[in-house]
Design a protein around this motif. Structure first.
Motif, PDB file in Angstrom:
ATOM      1  N   ILE A 213       0.841  -1.187   0.000  1.00  0.00           N
ATOM      2  CA  ILE A 213       0.000   0.000   0.000  1.00  0.00           C
ATOM      3  C   ILE A 213       0.878   1.239   0.000  1.00  0.00           C
ATOM      4  N   SER A 214       0.587   2.202  -0.871  1.00  0.00           N
ATOM      5  CA  SER A 214       1.402   3.417  -0.922  1.00  0.00           C
ATOM      6  C   SER A 214       0.633   4.554  -1.585  1.00  0.00           C
ATOM      7  N   HIS A 215       1.044   5.788  -1.286  1.00  0.00           N
ATOM      8  CA  HIS A 215       0.507   6.953  -1.986  1.00  0.00           C
ATOM      9  C   HIS A 215       1.497   7.418  -3.054  1.00  0.00           C
ATOM     10  N   ASP A 216       2.636   6.724  -3.164  1.00  0.00           N
ATOM     11  CA  ASP A 216       3.746   7.168  -4.009  1.00  0.00           C
ATOM     12  C   ASP A 216       3.952   6.186  -5.166  1.00  0.00           C
ATOM     13  N   MET A 217       3.631   6.625  -6.381  1.00  0.00           N
ATOM     14  CA  MET A 217       3.804   5.754  -7.548  1.00  0.00           C
ATOM     15  C   MET A 217       5.272   5.425  -7.803  1.00  0.00           C
ATOM     16  N   ALA A 218       6.168   6.349  -7.464  1.00  0.00           N
ATOM     17  CA  ALA A 218       7.591   6.101  -7.681  1.00  0.00           C
ATOM     18  C   ALA A 218       8.076   4.941  -6.821  1.00  0.00           C
ATOM     19  N   VAL A 219       7.595   4.861  -5.588  1.00  0.00           N
ATOM     20  CA  VAL A 219       7.962   3.765  -4.698  1.00  0.00           C
ATOM     21  C   VAL A 219       7.414   2.447  -5.240  1.00  0.00           C
ATOM     22  N   VAL A 220       6.158   2.451  -5.673  1.00  0.00           N
ATOM     23  CA  VAL A 220       5.528   1.241  -6.207  1.00  0.00           C
ATOM     24  C   VAL A 220       6.252   0.752  -7.456  1.00  0.00           C
ATOM     25  N   SER A 221       6.713   1.690  -8.286  1.00  0.00           N
ATOM     26  CA  SER A 221       7.378   1.309  -9.534  1.00  0.00           C
ATOM     27  C   SER A 221       8.675   0.542  -9.281  1.00  0.00           C
ATOM     28  N   GLN A 222       9.305   0.740  -8.112  1.00  0.00           N
ATOM     29  CA  GLN A 222      10.552   0.050  -7.787  1.00  0.00           C
ATOM     30  C   GLN A 222      10.319  -1.362  -7.251  1.00  0.00           C
ATOM     31  N   LEU A 223       9.096  -1.646  -6.861  1.00  0.00           N
ATOM     32  CA  LEU A 223       8.839  -2.876  -6.106  1.00  0.00           C
ATOM     33  C   LEU A 223       7.850  -3.830  -6.750  1.00  0.00           C
ATOM     34  N   CYS A 224       6.792  -3.307  -7.369  1.00  0.00           N
ATOM     35  CA  CYS A 224       5.615  -4.119  -7.691  1.00  0.00           C
ATOM     36  C   CYS A 224       5.570  -4.615  -9.134  1.00  0.00           C
ATOM     37  N   ASP A 225       4.964  -5.785  -9.318  1.00  0.00           N
ATOM     38  CA  ASP A 225       4.742  -6.344 -10.651  1.00  0.00           C
ATOM     39  C   ASP A 225       3.505  -5.717 -11.294  1.00  0.00           C
ATOM     40  N   ARG A 226       2.432  -5.629 -10.501  1.00  0.00           N
ATOM     41  CA  ARG A 226       1.191  -5.021 -10.972  1.00  0.00           C
ATOM     42  C   ARG A 226       0.737  -3.985  -9.961  1.00  0.00           C
ATOM     43  N   MET A 227      -0.211  -3.146 -10.383  1.00  0.00           N
ATOM     44  CA  MET A 227      -0.724  -2.157  -9.444  1.00  0.00           C
ATOM     45  C   MET A 227      -2.170  -1.815  -9.728  1.00  0.00           C
ATOM     46  N   TYR A 228      -2.840  -1.371  -8.665  1.00  0.00           N
ATOM     47  CA  TYR A 228      -4.213  -0.869  -8.733  1.00  0.00           C
ATOM     48  C   TYR A 228      -4.189   0.584  -8.258  1.00  0.00           C
ATOM     49  N   VAL A 229      -4.898   1.452  -8.971  1.00  0.00           N
ATOM     50  CA  VAL A 229      -5.022   2.856  -8.574  1.00  0.00           C
ATOM     51  C   VAL A 229      -6.416   3.061  -8.002  1.00  0.00           C
ATOM     52  N   MET A 230      -6.489   3.635  -6.787  1.00  0.00           N
ATOM     53  CA  MET A 230      -7.774   3.867  -6.138  1.00  0.00           C
ATOM     54  C   MET A 230      -8.069   5.357  -6.016  1.00  0.00           C
ATOM     55  N   TYR A 231      -9.354   5.679  -6.121  1.00  0.00           N
ATOM     56  CA  TYR A 231      -9.811   7.059  -5.945  1.00  0.00           C
ATOM     57  C   TYR A 231     -11.207   7.027  -5.336  1.00  0.00           C
ATOM     58  N   ALA A 232     -11.398   7.755  -4.241  1.00  0.00           N
ATOM     59  CA  ALA A 232     -12.712   7.886  -3.591  1.00  0.00           C
ATOM     60  C   ALA A 232     -13.367   6.531  -3.325  1.00  0.00           C
ATOM     61  N   GLY A 233     -12.557   5.570  -2.864  1.00  0.00           N
ATOM     62  CA  GLY A 233     -13.101   4.280  -2.478  1.00  0.00           C
ATOM     63  C   GLY A 233     -13.285   3.277  -3.585  1.00  0.00           C
ATOM     64  N   SER A 234     -12.827   3.590  -4.802  1.00  0.00           N
ATOM     65  CA  SER A 234     -12.995   2.682  -5.941  1.00  0.00           C
ATOM     66  C   SER A 234     -11.670   2.451  -6.656  1.00  0.00           C
ATOM     67  N   VAL A 235     -11.523   1.271  -7.248  1.00  0.00           N
ATOM     68  CA  VAL A 235     -10.387   1.008  -8.140  1.00  0.00           C
ATOM     69  C   VAL A 235     -10.723   1.630  -9.489  1.00  0.00           C
ATOM     70  N   ILE A 236      -9.891   2.579  -9.945  1.00  0.00           N
ATOM     71  CA  ILE A 236     -10.198   3.259 -11.204  1.00  0.00           C
ATOM     72  C   ILE A 236      -9.266   2.841 -12.353  1.00  0.00           C
ATOM     73  N   GLU A 237      -8.159   2.151 -12.034  1.00  0.00           N
ATOM     74  CA  GLU A 237      -7.288   1.635 -13.090  1.00  0.00           C
ATOM     75  C   GLU A 237      -6.417   0.526 -12.529  1.00  0.00           C
ATOM     76  N   SER A 238      -6.106  -0.457 -13.375  1.00  0.00           N
ATOM     77  CA  SER A 238      -5.227  -1.549 -12.970  1.00  0.00           C
ATOM     78  C   SER A 238      -4.446  -2.046 -14.175  1.00  0.00           C
ATOM     79  N   GLY A 239      -3.322  -2.669 -13.903  1.00  0.00           N
ATOM     80  CA  GLY A 239      -2.488  -3.213 -14.978  1.00  0.00           C
ATOM     81  C   GLY A 239      -1.090  -3.468 -14.463  1.00  0.00           C
ATOM     82  N   THR A 240      -0.185  -3.855 -15.339  1.00  0.00           N
ATOM     83  CA  THR A 240       1.207  -4.034 -14.927  1.00  0.00           C
ATOM     84  C   THR A 240       1.783  -2.679 -14.522  1.00  0.00           C
ATOM     85  N   THR A 241       2.754  -2.715 -13.638  1.00  0.00           N
ATOM     86  CA  THR A 241       3.336  -1.467 -13.133  1.00  0.00           C
ATOM     87  C   THR A 241       3.937  -0.644 -14.265  1.00  0.00           C
TER      88      THR A 241
END
Length: 328
Positions: A213-241
């Motif tokens: 879990i993070s608020h920082d996309m730069a941090v996630v880009s160093q670690l994760c294979d895939r990611m989900y973007v959330m806004y106002a309680g909903s997943v609004i985009e997903s895919g490979t990092t």
């Protein structure tokens, strides 16, 4: 055996209070496979930590309402599990690394006693063997003088050292899934990078899945294979990092990346996403982002669902995904 470690399907959750209820999660769906490191990104209040806490049922009972949805951990129903089942799963099947280790670790007990107690609770080891395992885990986390650290109290360690202890503790019972809730937010940049590398290396070596879990996309880009973007309680985009970092299609994801300092020009003001997050006590009609969106139209009065857009495996909840020029 199923390849899915954690599955969340169409989850709707609210927090009741005296004036109504806060609709914290709306249509949240995500999945983590064995050995995957998956990131969930979003600003404060987007619902990412609530999602993580619910995966272990750590939210205070009676404080929330599940309107619909399903959460399964290794095929087991989390939402309908008994307290006894949850105690057995926590640590053995799923562990958590919290944002602030000083509040997660017991300040009145030595590091070694805390680790040995957790290990022996979930594994049939003698005290001596559990102690040796704890020392080995601390050494894997590159903690110097691990035997000496076992005799220290949490307040005698630096923030970076405490977080390494928390990572070692999370891996101590060899769980299938580790949930890391912004574990590097309180650390400086150099220590943050070291901790991320240790977490990634240990997860890969052990085949453990990670929900980061993070608020920082730069941090996630160093670690994760895939990611989900959330806004106002909903997943609004997903895919490979790499796809979401280089080719986002949802206007909110594009705005997040444009706001990042590393994507800005020297001596120029960084762009900002206009408007504010909607009040979740009264859910807006249609797309929650439409009041802040440069591409909004009358169509956005209808709620979009996650649909395939862009690269293979990429999904976005948007009527007008930015597909023509997706480079940020």
């Amino acid at each position: 055996m199923s390849d899915t470690v954690l599955s969340i399907e169409d989850l709707h959750l609210s927090f009741p209070f005296y004036r109504g209820e806060v609709h914290a999660l709306n249509r949240v769906s995500l999945e983590i496979k064995r050995g995957e490191i998956v990131g969930v990104v979003g600003e404060s209040g987007s619902g990412k930590s609530v999602t993580a806490m619910l995966a272990m049922r750590l939210l205070p009972e009676g404080s929330y309402r599940i309107h619909r949805g399903r959460v399964t951990l290794l095929g087991d129903d989390v939402l309908n599990a008994t307290e006894k089942q949850l105690r057995q799963w926590r640590g053995a099947k799923v562990s958590m690394i919290f944002q602030e280790p000083m509040t997660a670790l017991n300040p009145t007990r030595r590091i070694g006693k805390q680790m040995v107690e957790v290990i022996r609770q979930h594994q049939p080891l003698t005290r001596r063997d559990a102690q040796q395992k704890a020392i080995s885990l601390l050494e894997e986390m590159q903690i110097p003088d691990a035997r000496e650290v076992m005799e220290r109290y949490p307040f005698e360690l630096s923030g970076g050292m405490r977080q390494r202890v928390m990572i070692a503790l999370a891996f101590s019972c060899e769980p299938e899934l580790i949930i890391a809730d912004e574990p590097t937010t309180a650390l400086d940049v150099t220590v943050q990078l070291q901790v991320l590398r240790l977490l990634k290396h240990k997860a890969r070596a052990s085949g453990t899945s990670v929900l980061f879990i993070s608020h920082d996309m730069a941090v996630v880009s160093q670690l994760c294979d895939r990611m989900y973007v959330m806004y106002a309680g909903s997943v609004i985009e997903s895919g490979t990092t790499q796809t979401l970092i280089h080719h986002p299609v949802h206007p909110y994801s594009i705005g997040l990346l444009q706001c990042a300092p590393e994507n800005g020009e020297p001596r120029e003001m960084l762009p900002a996403i206009p408007g504010t997050v909607p009040n979740l006590t009264h859910l807006p009609r249609g797309c929650a982002f439409r009041e802040c969106c440069f591409a909004a139209s009358a169509q956005c009065d209808e709620t979009p669902r996650l649909t395939a857009h862009g690269a293979a495996g990429q999904q976005a909840a948007c009527w007008y995904p930015q597909l023509e020029d997706r480079h940020v």
